[in-house]
Design an enzyme around this catalytic site. Structure first.
Site, PDB file in Angstrom:
ATOM      1  N   LYS A  84      37.826  44.322  30.257  1.00 39.13           N
ATOM      2  CA  LYS A  84      38.974  43.355  30.635  1.00 39.13           C
ATOM      3  C   LYS A  84      39.889  43.214  29.269  1.00 39.13           C
ATOM      4  O   LYS A  84      41.114  42.838  29.593  1.00 39.13           O
ATOM      5  CB  LYS A  84      38.122  42.044  30.577  1.00 39.13           C
ATOM      6  CG  LYS A  84      37.170  41.645  31.938  1.00 39.13           C
ATOM      7  CD  LYS A  84      38.348  41.372  33.311  1.00 39.13           C
ATOM      8  CE  LYS A  84      37.407  41.580  34.454  1.00 39.13           C
ATOM      9  NZ  LYS A  84      38.203  41.735  35.819  1.00 39.13           N
ATOM     10  N   GLU A 124      43.760  40.996  53.130  1.00 36.67           N
ATOM     11  CA  GLU A 124      44.204  42.370  52.959  1.00 36.67           C
ATOM     12  C   GLU A 124      43.441  43.332  53.683  1.00 36.67           C
ATOM     13  O   GLU A 124      43.644  44.162  54.466  1.00 36.67           O
ATOM     14  CB  GLU A 124      44.158  42.711  51.465  1.00 36.67           C
ATOM     15  CG  GLU A 124      44.809  44.167  51.264  1.00 36.67           C
ATOM     16  CD  GLU A 124      44.731  44.864  49.617  1.00 36.67           C
ATOM     17  OE1 GLU A 124      44.444  43.999  48.907  1.00 36.67           O
ATOM     18  OE2 GLU A 124      44.943  46.009  49.853  1.00 36.67           O
ATOM     19  N   GLU A 144      41.931  39.228  49.230  1.00 38.55           N
ATOM     20  CA  GLU A 144      41.268  40.546  49.495  1.00 38.55           C
ATOM     21  C   GLU A 144      40.867  40.555  50.927  1.00 38.55           C
ATOM     22  O   GLU A 144      40.933  41.582  51.630  1.00 38.55           O
ATOM     23  CB  GLU A 144      40.120  40.713  48.444  1.00 38.55           C
ATOM     24  CG  GLU A 144      39.832  41.942  48.546  1.00 38.55           C
ATOM     25  CD  GLU A 144      38.760  42.527  47.244  1.00 38.55           C
ATOM     26  OE1 GLU A 144      39.520  42.857  45.999  1.00 38.55           O
ATOM     27  OE2 GLU A 144      37.769  42.151  47.068  1.00 38.55           O
ATOM     28  N   GLU A 188      42.143  45.599  30.296  1.00 34.87           N
ATOM     29  CA  GLU A 188      42.872  45.112  31.611  1.00 34.87           C
ATOM     30  C   GLU A 188      43.990  44.061  31.243  1.00 34.87           C
ATOM     31  O   GLU A 188      45.192  44.071  31.595  1.00 34.87           O
ATOM     32  CB  GLU A 188      42.089  44.740  32.554  1.00 34.87           C
ATOM     33  CG  GLU A 188      42.595  44.014  33.710  1.00 34.87           C
ATOM     34  CD  GLU A 188      41.730  43.410  34.779  1.00 34.87           C
ATOM     35  OE1 GLU A 188      41.677  43.640  36.013  1.00 34.87           O
ATOM     36  OE2 GLU A 188      41.077  42.190  34.358  1.00 34.87           O
ATOM     37  N   CYS A 217      38.232  44.495  41.308  1.00 28.19           N
ATOM     38  CA  CYS A 217      37.904  43.456  40.317  1.00 28.19           C
ATOM     39  C   CYS A 217      37.627  44.025  39.157  1.00 28.19           C
ATOM     40  O   CYS A 217      37.566  43.456  38.097  1.00 28.19           O
ATOM     41  CB  CYS A 217      36.831  42.562  40.855  1.00 28.19           C
ATOM     42  SG  CYS A 217      37.199  41.997  42.593  1.00 28.19           S
ATOM     43  N   CYS A 220      28.474  42.625  36.621  1.00 28.37           N
ATOM     44  CA  CYS A 220      29.124  41.770  35.488  1.00 28.37           C
ATOM     45  C   CYS A 220      27.913  41.482  34.802  1.00 28.37           C
ATOM     46  O   CYS A 220      28.028  41.141  33.474  1.00 28.37           O
ATOM     47  CB  CYS A 220      29.842  40.904  35.766  1.00 28.37           C
ATOM     48  SG  CYS A 220      31.415  41.474  36.916  1.00 28.37           S
ATOM     49  N   GLU A 267      51.155  46.158  33.900  1.00 25.91           N
ATOM     50  CA  GLU A 267      51.353  45.540  35.148  1.00 25.91           C
ATOM     51  C   GLU A 267      51.071  44.034  35.213  1.00 25.91           C
ATOM     52  O   GLU A 267      51.075  43.519  36.393  1.00 25.91           O
ATOM     53  CB  GLU A 267      50.306  46.613  36.107  1.00 25.91           C
ATOM     54  CG  GLU A 267      50.852  47.854  36.322  1.00 25.91           C
ATOM     55  CD  GLU A 267      50.093  48.653  35.435  1.00 25.91           C
ATOM     56  OE1 GLU A 267      49.443  48.310  34.651  1.00 25.91           O
ATOM     57  OE2 GLU A 267      49.860  49.876  35.685  1.00 25.91           O
ATOM     58  N   SER A 281      42.339  48.111  46.644  1.00 26.59           N
ATOM     59  CA  SER A 281      42.893  46.671  47.142  1.00 26.59           C
ATOM     60  C   SER A 281      43.813  46.482  45.943  1.00 26.59           C
ATOM     61  O   SER A 281      43.609  46.653  44.733  1.00 26.59           O
ATOM     62  CB  SER A 281      41.796  45.471  47.208  1.00 26.59           C
ATOM     63  OG  SER A 281      42.753  44.512  46.969  1.00 26.59           O
TER      64      SER A 281
END
Lengths: 154, 572
Positions: free
Chosen positions: B356, B280, B277, B359, B297, B501, B364, B317
């Site tokens: 999560k 990037e 990151e 996710e 994230c 989190c 992907e 990102s």
């Protein structure tokens, strides 16, 4: 055709106070609130669709299925109740094979329960597309529905 | 101003609600619809107190104290009224406490016990509503819903999503999505904050227990587990240890006892995320590409952007999250090292998060049809898992994580709290741009639980504008500013949950702001005492690049560690 965009043009996109008048306009014009129309109202007023659906389902005046060609309103006011409107409703449900607020598969009939429609002298009374049918019995109701079906066939 | 509470005079501030005065003085009055620090709704009536001058029962949450008021908090009238409310709530409740995920941890159950409800006085018709299991993260069992409305308010006021609201009226009222469809086609971002405020078992996470148990029994599978940076400071209190205590050694030991073959740390993946990151970010700045760059994230935030801000996707990102990076490395680098086929590895993670779970099953996040991560446990599920296997976490001898994906730096560790990702990324970006380490490794301006934190960092000739937001409702305000042309921000960290989190929707129930603060503090303590405080010095990360990936943003990195996002058409 659904008329939604034209209706929305009459209302500013600012302010949620326009929500109910908009829904009423759509209900009057289209006879019901489709999912598509509710989503468009959400986009127009910049409100979450869940909120609009919440408001709309709060009020009996909005329906979420298109009404039938013949809209049957069953009066469940006090006088009608005393003279047997509960069994009239039951009879209608089994004849039309739908529950209140539903529309029959062929799109011919829809059913709605209404509070007193102010014709207590005619109790138990039903109204089909605004035409009153007085002193209904289980037998007469079948005849009335048959008549409408025949009208459709002719 | 003075008011009398239970015949004792108490001081009251102007505009203070009676409930606040009671709480301040240690007088407990039950509440159901109330959420601390939010405008009272007065819907549930549980907090009733008796105003003995007017003789009325008033809701203490929404009534402001007035001079010389006389209040009784537990008069017979009050307790009788409260009891009746609970009896009414129970009258149509499924009463299946023994089979409920919230058994022994349910506000309705507690109130029933507290108010001595011992017989069924009121019998109502039970609801028969179907359970919504359509979402990959959250299960809604509406029969258990008592219509307190907390989930509706959190979803609207904190998260800014409003995918649920009250539907219908009176006895037919339910909480549901637009058109009462499954949560999966709604705008729900799976953050799970609704679960955190639900007093009953109406909202729970989708359970991944059985799949994991089957994998643990399967001799052909190598079962690997990773846990998120915030986990080690989030569950001590569930095992009678000091809240916020870092117990990662005990967790490692417990996971081996549960039968996991390898124990890795998502914090390694966080360090890896920082490597990619920060590169990037530097690339975007050097090549004058789209700025500000926004972190990726948080899967709640990513889905939110795909739904509400598809035009901003290019700002996010392309880095996968630490969970997915660790997962991808487990099934490639680690598999190669151990001579395992990816399909023979069952990869589990423990996350403070319900999103999560969503996710993990994104298309992907696969390589040749094999998921990077196979199953995800929330902190809550992990606690149950430990208890189910009769493990006394406190008594275990601490153990280390396994190599090579277990070594972590404290930069990755602070990912667990709001501001941590930004701070860790800036530490490494600073080094990459100047060749020097950031003084003291601390960026205090991005720490703390404020809704939004902004700062400017001077890196050589470059002045970098940084913004950190937590709670998606706060992200929305910042995004609107960016859309309106704000140019002084180059890097944004977004976390869907308040506090990041450590305040995630997968954390133990009964979490309050205090718990979030203690956990965050514990993470910063770990950082203060760590020997390696920058991701680029993580020896295993350095080795990973030397042996396998090449360098950040290499072709291989792109293939395994980066992803893409797409506009998501849902009912907004």
């Amino acid at each position: 055709m659904e008329k939604v965009k034209e209706i929305l043009q009459n209302y500013s996109s600012e302010g949620r106070e326009n929500l109910i008048p908009i829904l009423q306009d759509i209900q009057d014009n289209n006879g019901w609130l489709s999912e598509g129309s509710i989503i468009e109202v959400g986009n127009h007023l910049n409100l979450p669709v869940s909120k609009i659906y919440g408001v709309a389902t709060f009020y009996n005046q909005f329906s979420f299925q298109p009404k039938g060609k013949y809209h049957v309103q069953v009066c469940r006011g006090t006088a009608c109740h005393v003279l047997g409107s509960a069994s009239v409703l039951k009879e209608l449900e089994s004849t039309l094979k739908i529950k209140p607020d539903q529309t029959s598969k062929d799109g011919l009939f829809s059913l709605e329960i209404v509070a007193c429609i102010g014709a207590c002298g005619l109790a138990p009374v039903i109204s089909i597309n605004g035409e009153f049918h007085a002193k209904i019995t289980s037998d007469s109701i079948k005849q009335i529905i048959d008549n409408y079906k025949q009208q459709q066939n002719n | 101003m003075k008011i009398s509470i239970n015949n004792i005079i108490h001081e009251a501030e102007k505009q203070e609600t009676i409930l606040d005065i009671l709480n301040r003085n240690g007088i407990k009055v039950p509440t159901l619809c109330h959420i601390k620090d939010m405008f009272p709704s007065g819907a549930c009536r549980m907090c009733l107190v008796e105003d003995t001058i007017s003789g009325k029962l008033i809701t203490s949450c929404s009534s402001v104290a007035t001079e010389n008021m006389k209040i009784q908090t537990h008069s017979p009238r009050v307790t009788e009224a409260r009891k009746t409310i609970v009896e009414l709530l129970l009258s149509n409740h499924p009463d299946d406490c023994l089979y409920c995920v919230r058994n022994k941890n349910c506000e309705l159950q507690n109130l029933s016990e507290e108010l001595c409800v011992t017989e069924r006085r009121i019998r109502g018709n039970k609801n028969s509503l179907s359970i919504d299991r359509a979402s990959s993260s959250i299960v809604r069992d509406q029969e258990k819903c008592i219509l307190c409305g907390r989930c509706v308010r959190v979803c609207e006021e904190v998260i800014g999503v409003s995918c649920i609201d009250f539907i219908n009226r009176g006895s037919k009222s339910i909480v549901g999505t637009a058109f009462n469809k499954g949560l999966n086609v709604s705008s729900c971002v799976n953050c799970g904050q609704c679960i955190m405020v639900c007093p009953t078992g109406a909202l729970t996470e989708k359970n991944h227990f059985s799949e994991i148990k089957i994998a643990l029994q399967d001799p052909s599978k190598t079962v690997v587990i990773q846990y998120a940076p915030s986990i080690s400071v989030s569950l001590a209190e569930e095992f009678n240890m000091k809240p916020g205590k870092d117990i990662n050694g005990n967790i490692n030991a417990a996971l081996r006892k549960l039968g996991f073959d390898f124990v890795f740390d998502t914090t390694f993946g966080a360090d890896l995320t920082i490597m990619e990151e920060s590169s990037e970010l530097i690339q975007r700045i050097t090549n004058k590409e789209t700025l500000p760059m926004i972190t990726s994230c948080c899967p709640g935030w990513v889905k939110y952007a795909e739904e509400f801000y598809p035009e901003m996707i290019k700002h996010i990102s392309s880095c996968k999250s630490p969970q997915q990076m660790t997962g991808a490395m487990i099934k490639s680098y680690f598999a190669e090292k151990e001579n395992l086929k990816p399909k023979d590895i069952y990869s589990v993670s423990i996350m403070p998060c319900t999103a999560k779970k969503f996710e993990g099953q994104r298309e992907e996040m696969t390589q040749k049809g094999i998921s990077d991560v196979d199953a995800i446990l929330t902190t809550r599920e992990f606690v149950k898992f430990i208890n189910m296997f009769g493990i006394d976490l406190e008594k275990l001898q601490p153990e280390l994580t396994d190599s090579p994906l277990g070594t972590r730096t404290s930069a990755g560790k602070i990912f667990g709290t709001t501001g941590g990702v930004a701070e860790a990324a800036l530490r490494t970006a600073y080094f990459k741009l100047t060749g020097k380490e950031l003084m003291e490794f601390k960026i205090n301006d991005v720490r703390g639980l404020d809704n939004r934190k902004e700062t400017k960092i001077k890196i050589g000739d470059l002045e970098l504008g940084v913004a950190v937001v937590n709670g998606l409702g706060n992200a929305k305000k910042l995004l609107e500013e960016i859309k309106a042309g704000r140019k002084d921000i180059h890097f944004i960290e977004v976390m869907a949950c308040p506090g990041g989190c450590v305040g995630g929707g997968g954390q133990p129930i009964n979490m309050d702001t205090e718990a979030i603060k203690i956990r965050a503090k514990s993470l910063y303590n770990i950082d203060d005492n760590a020997s390696i405080r920058v991701s680029h010095k993580n020896p295993d990360v350095v080795a990973l690049y030397t042996e396998f990936l090449g360098e950040p943003l290499s072709h291989k990195s792109h293939k395994l560690l980066h992803t893409s996002y797409n506009m998501r058409k849902v009912i907004l």
